[in-house]
Design an enzyme around this catalytic site. Sequence first.
Site, PDB file in Angstrom:
ATOM      1  N   LYS A   1       0.801  -1.227   0.000  1.00  0.00           N
ATOM      2  CA  LYS A   1       0.000   0.000   0.000  1.00  0.00           C
ATOM      3  C   LYS A   1       0.839   1.284   0.000  1.00  0.00           C
ATOM      4  O   LYS A   1       0.394   2.313  -0.496  1.00  0.00           O
ATOM      5  CB  LYS A   1      -0.936   0.024   1.215  1.00  0.00           C
ATOM      6  CG  LYS A   1      -2.050  -1.012   1.150  1.00  0.00           C
ATOM      7  CD  LYS A   1      -2.969  -0.881   2.354  1.00  0.00           C
ATOM      8  CE  LYS A   1      -4.003  -1.967   2.387  1.00  0.00           C
ATOM      9  NZ  LYS A   1      -4.982  -1.806   3.462  1.00  0.00           N
TER      10      LYS A   1
ATOM     11  N   ASP B   1     -10.007   2.495   2.529  1.00  0.00           N
ATOM     12  CA  ASP B   1     -10.057   1.899   3.881  1.00  0.00           C
ATOM     13  C   ASP B   1     -10.781   2.818   4.876  1.00  0.00           C
ATOM     14  O   ASP B   1     -11.532   2.353   5.732  1.00  0.00           O
ATOM     15  CB  ASP B   1      -8.637   1.619   4.398  1.00  0.00           C
ATOM     16  CG  ASP B   1      -7.996   0.428   3.701  1.00  0.00           C
ATOM     17  OD1 ASP B   1      -8.743  -0.471   3.250  1.00  0.00           O
ATOM     18  OD2 ASP B   1      -6.757   0.383   3.613  1.00  0.00           O
TER      19      ASP B   1
END
Length: 304
Positions: A92, A128
């Site tokens: 990420k 997220d």
Amino acid sequence: MSENLPDDVFTLDALRDFTPVGVQLGVVGWPVRHSISPPMHRAALKVLSTASPRFSDWRYDAFELQPEDLAEGVELFRKKGFRGINLTVPHKVEVLPLLDEIDPVAAKMGAVNTLFFKGSRLEGYNTDGYGLENAVKEAFGQGLTGRDIVILGAGGASRAAVAQCIHSSAKSILVANRTLDKAQAIIDSQADELGRGSAISMEEVPAAAAPGSLIINATSLGLSQNDPSPISVDELPEGCLLYDMIYNPARTPFLEAGLLRGYPIANGLGMLVHQGVRSLEIWTDEKVSAQAMRIACEQALAAR
Ligand code: ATR
């Protein structure tokens, strides 16, 4: 190792030979074979294709790439005309230099979990935080706005949660961590926008948390069988709500202790589902069914 991979998990070698048959999506991680993102997204794509034939050739697969192979992998996705990719651990942050553009929320989080190939340009998003906001709303009837929030942990998951809490105008934010310097670094990095926020030790949480706080476990404690709860839940003030980003196991010692004390609790499945919903909405520009995704996740977890 590749000979043990499930059929729908592709290595870098397999990706080099991969020819998409329709509109291709996927998830990339190391490891990724335990990811339930493929069944989750396929379930939502099935619902979309029932409503519109344009989604009938959309596919979602898993790609297991080591960190040093990410750049080649992303180039292959681009060349082969992939539409979108979800990124999970450990990619990420490492993907950031490969992007042509980054969404402002993802930039604040310093991490990207959703790649969108727009022609030859690569855009990065982070869903997220959206997943956390919606999961908390779904579980506890109100999102992050106006809440006193304590975030346990100071890794990537915590950083994204802090950025989302700021974005959603939380009332106050405490970041607690075993290693205090790392909690302080997160507070410092968001200091411009963080009104009331401070870094504390795990031991300080029960005394520092305001009554009615939302306590979010963003540590990895609870993933392994003999892990303890990161904090002493028994000493928390009245009215707290306990959210754990971990969904497997479904009840960590943190949540178990909360349940025993009568606090409302929720695990990370909702966050997984809602981040997936948002990613698929970015790629399809359509409303996506959270319910279909949740059922697929529950079935995949039950089959383990
Ligand atoms: P992620 O990217 O998923 O957030 P990470 O960056 O590895 O994962 O962060 C893991 C978090 O869990 C950290 O806050 C870590 O605390 P430290 O910064 O002190 O290492 C926390 N953590 C992991 N194991 C722990 C343990 N045994 N006790 C307390 N905290 C722990």
